[in-house]
Write a protein that holds these residues in place. Sequence first.
Motif, PDB file in Angstrom:
ATOM      1  N   UNK A 127       0.856  -1.188   0.000  1.00  0.00           N
ATOM      2  CA  UNK A 127       0.000   0.000   0.000  1.00  0.00           C
ATOM      3  C   UNK A 127       0.888   1.232   0.000  1.00  0.00           C
ATOM      4  N   UNK A 128       0.501   2.216  -0.788  1.00  0.00           N
ATOM      5  CA  UNK A 128       1.283   3.431  -0.935  1.00  0.00           C
ATOM      6  C   UNK A 128       0.392   4.631  -0.622  1.00  0.00           C
ATOM      7  N   UNK A 129       0.777   5.445   0.361  1.00  0.00           N
ATOM      8  CA  UNK A 129       0.055   6.675   0.681  1.00  0.00           C
ATOM      9  C   UNK A 129       0.770   7.830   0.000  1.00  0.00           C
ATOM     10  N   UNK A 130       0.029   8.628  -0.759  1.00  0.00           N
ATOM     11  CA  UNK A 130       0.631   9.683  -1.575  1.00  0.00           C
ATOM     12  C   UNK A 130      -0.017  11.022  -1.233  1.00  0.00           C
ATOM     13  N   UNK A 131       0.811  12.052  -1.102  1.00  0.00           N
ATOM     14  CA  UNK A 131       0.322  13.394  -0.804  1.00  0.00           C
ATOM     15  C   UNK A 131       1.007  14.378  -1.740  1.00  0.00           C
ATOM     16  N   UNK A 132       0.231  15.262  -2.325  1.00  0.00           N
ATOM     17  CA  UNK A 132       0.756  16.289  -3.216  1.00  0.00           C
ATOM     18  C   UNK A 132       0.518  17.648  -2.576  1.00  0.00           C
ATOM     19  N   UNK A 133       1.570  18.427  -2.453  1.00  0.00           N
ATOM     20  CA  UNK A 133       1.453  19.782  -1.913  1.00  0.00           C
ATOM     21  C   UNK A 133       1.520  20.772  -3.063  1.00  0.00           C
ATOM     22  N   UNK A 134       0.666  21.795  -2.999  1.00  0.00           N
ATOM     23  CA  UNK A 134       0.635  22.808  -4.043  1.00  0.00           C
ATOM     24  C   UNK A 134       0.765  24.199  -3.445  1.00  0.00           C
ATOM     25  N   UNK A 135       1.224  25.102  -4.260  1.00  0.00           N
ATOM     26  CA  UNK A 135       1.314  26.514  -3.891  1.00  0.00           C
ATOM     27  C   UNK A 135       0.966  27.330  -5.125  1.00  0.00           C
ATOM     28  N   UNK A 136      -0.060  28.149  -5.012  1.00  0.00           N
ATOM     29  CA  UNK A 136      -0.486  29.017  -6.119  1.00  0.00           C
ATOM     30  C   UNK A 136      -0.757  28.220  -7.396  1.00  0.00           C
ATOM     31  N   UNK A 137      -1.329  27.021  -7.250  1.00  0.00           N
ATOM     32  CA  UNK A 137      -1.685  26.221  -8.410  1.00  0.00           C
ATOM     33  C   UNK A 137      -0.564  25.368  -8.986  1.00  0.00           C
ATOM     34  N   UNK A 138       0.603  25.404  -8.375  1.00  0.00           N
ATOM     35  CA  UNK A 138       1.737  24.615  -8.852  1.00  0.00           C
ATOM     36  C   UNK A 138       2.085  23.538  -7.831  1.00  0.00           C
ATOM     37  N   UNK A 139       2.541  22.396  -8.300  1.00  0.00           N
ATOM     38  CA  UNK A 139       2.967  21.323  -7.401  1.00  0.00           C
ATOM     39  C   UNK A 139       4.313  21.712  -6.803  1.00  0.00           C
TER      40      UNK A 139
ATOM     41  N   UNK B  74       9.104   7.338   4.221  1.00  0.00           N
ATOM     42  CA  UNK B  74       8.513   8.448   3.478  1.00  0.00           C
ATOM     43  C   UNK B  74       9.585   9.091   2.628  1.00  0.00           C
ATOM     44  N   UNK B  75       9.247   9.333   1.372  1.00  0.00           N
ATOM     45  CA  UNK B  75      10.141  10.012   0.442  1.00  0.00           C
ATOM     46  C   UNK B  75       9.431  11.244  -0.082  1.00  0.00           C
ATOM     47  N   UNK B  76      10.112  12.365  -0.044  1.00  0.00           N
ATOM     48  CA  UNK B  76       9.570  13.626  -0.531  1.00  0.00           C
ATOM     49  C   UNK B  76      10.355  14.040  -1.776  1.00  0.00           C
ATOM     50  N   UNK B  77       9.617  14.328  -2.840  1.00  0.00           N
ATOM     51  CA  UNK B  77      10.240  14.746  -4.095  1.00  0.00           C
ATOM     52  C   UNK B  77       9.862  16.209  -4.330  1.00  0.00           C
ATOM     53  N   UNK B  78      10.818  17.129  -4.186  1.00  0.00           N
ATOM     54  CA  UNK B  78      10.511  18.552  -4.351  1.00  0.00           C
ATOM     55  C   UNK B  78      10.472  18.969  -5.818  1.00  0.00           C
ATOM     56  N   UNK B  79       9.657  19.991  -6.085  1.00  0.00           N
ATOM     57  CA  UNK B  79       9.628  20.603  -7.414  1.00  0.00           C
ATOM     58  C   UNK B  79       9.854  22.106  -7.345  1.00  0.00           C
ATOM     59  N   UNK B  80       9.680  22.678  -6.169  1.00  0.00           N
ATOM     60  CA  UNK B  80       9.780  24.121  -6.004  1.00  0.00           C
ATOM     61  C   UNK B  80      10.867  24.457  -4.991  1.00  0.00           C
ATOM     62  N   UNK B  81      11.684  25.436  -5.329  1.00  0.00           N
ATOM     63  CA  UNK B  81      12.713  25.928  -4.409  1.00  0.00           C
ATOM     64  C   UNK B  81      12.625  27.451  -4.385  1.00  0.00           C
ATOM     65  N   UNK B  82      12.142  28.025  -3.287  1.00  0.00           N
ATOM     66  CA  UNK B  82      11.956  29.478  -3.245  1.00  0.00           C
ATOM     67  C   UNK B  82      13.266  30.262  -3.199  1.00  0.00           C
ATOM     68  N   UNK B  83      14.385  29.578  -3.047  1.00  0.00           N
ATOM     69  CA  UNK B  83      15.671  30.258  -2.909  1.00  0.00           C
ATOM     70  C   UNK B  83      16.479  30.340  -4.205  1.00  0.00           C
ATOM     71  N   UNK B  84      15.906  29.862  -5.301  1.00  0.00           N
ATOM     72  CA  UNK B  84      16.613  29.966  -6.589  1.00  0.00           C
ATOM     73  C   UNK B  84      15.763  30.779  -7.562  1.00  0.00           C
ATOM     74  N   UNK B  85      16.428  31.441  -8.499  1.00  0.00           N
ATOM     75  CA  UNK B  85      15.705  32.197  -9.531  1.00  0.00           C
ATOM     76  C   UNK B  85      14.817  31.255 -10.320  1.00  0.00           C
ATOM     77  N   UNK B  86      13.592  31.619 -10.503  1.00  0.00           N
ATOM     78  CA  UNK B  86      12.649  30.796 -11.252  1.00  0.00           C
ATOM     79  C   UNK B  86      11.916  29.791 -10.394  1.00  0.00           C
ATOM     80  N   UNK B  87      12.460  29.473  -9.217  1.00  0.00           N
ATOM     81  CA  UNK B  87      11.770  28.589  -8.279  1.00  0.00           C
ATOM     82  C   UNK B  87      11.830  27.108  -8.583  1.00  0.00           C
TER      83      UNK B  87
ATOM     84  N   UNK C   5      -4.661   8.364  -1.673  1.00  0.00           N
ATOM     85  CA  UNK C   5      -4.255   9.746  -1.926  1.00  0.00           C
ATOM     86  C   UNK C   5      -4.831  10.668  -0.866  1.00  0.00           C
ATOM     87  N   UNK C   6      -4.066  11.686  -0.517  1.00  0.00           N
ATOM     88  CA  UNK C   6      -4.503  12.679   0.458  1.00  0.00           C
ATOM     89  C   UNK C   6      -4.724  14.005  -0.263  1.00  0.00           C
ATOM     90  N   UNK C   7      -5.399  14.902   0.412  1.00  0.00           N
ATOM     91  CA  UNK C   7      -5.611  16.286   0.007  1.00  0.00           C
ATOM     92  C   UNK C   7      -7.034  16.612  -0.029  1.00  0.00           C
TER      93      UNK C   7
END
Length: 108
Positions: free
Chosen positions: A38-50, A65-78, A106-108
């Motif tokens: 069984x796999x529990x999956x959660x997607x976090x969004x900010x302003x419509x983006x994953x 638990x493994x977290x795969x990031x897509x957004x980094x607020x500390x780099x240009x372009x995010x 799935x959560x959310x």
Amino acid sequence: MVRYAKGKQKYEPAYNFTVCRDTSSVRLACSLARDAALLAIDTETKAGFISCISFTFDRNGGLFTYCVPFFDPFVDGGCYWASENDEILVRQQLAALMAAPVYKVFQN
């Protein structure tokens, strides 16, 4: 507190949390998750983006638990991933995991 004082604590499985910071850790995490019952999956969004996707599963009596990031607020372009090719590879790994014959919650 009473349960603890009486020595009747509830069993808590070992918990492991990993942020996948490179493509090889995403590949490994997805490979391990494909073998889960069984796999529990959660997607976090900010302003419509994953911003990140995380998944949790039981393996040998421990929770992973493994977290795969897509957004980094500390780099240009995010964008977390340094190259377009890396992000495509990560998305392909996650797509294959979502298509795998593993029961998913799935959560959310």
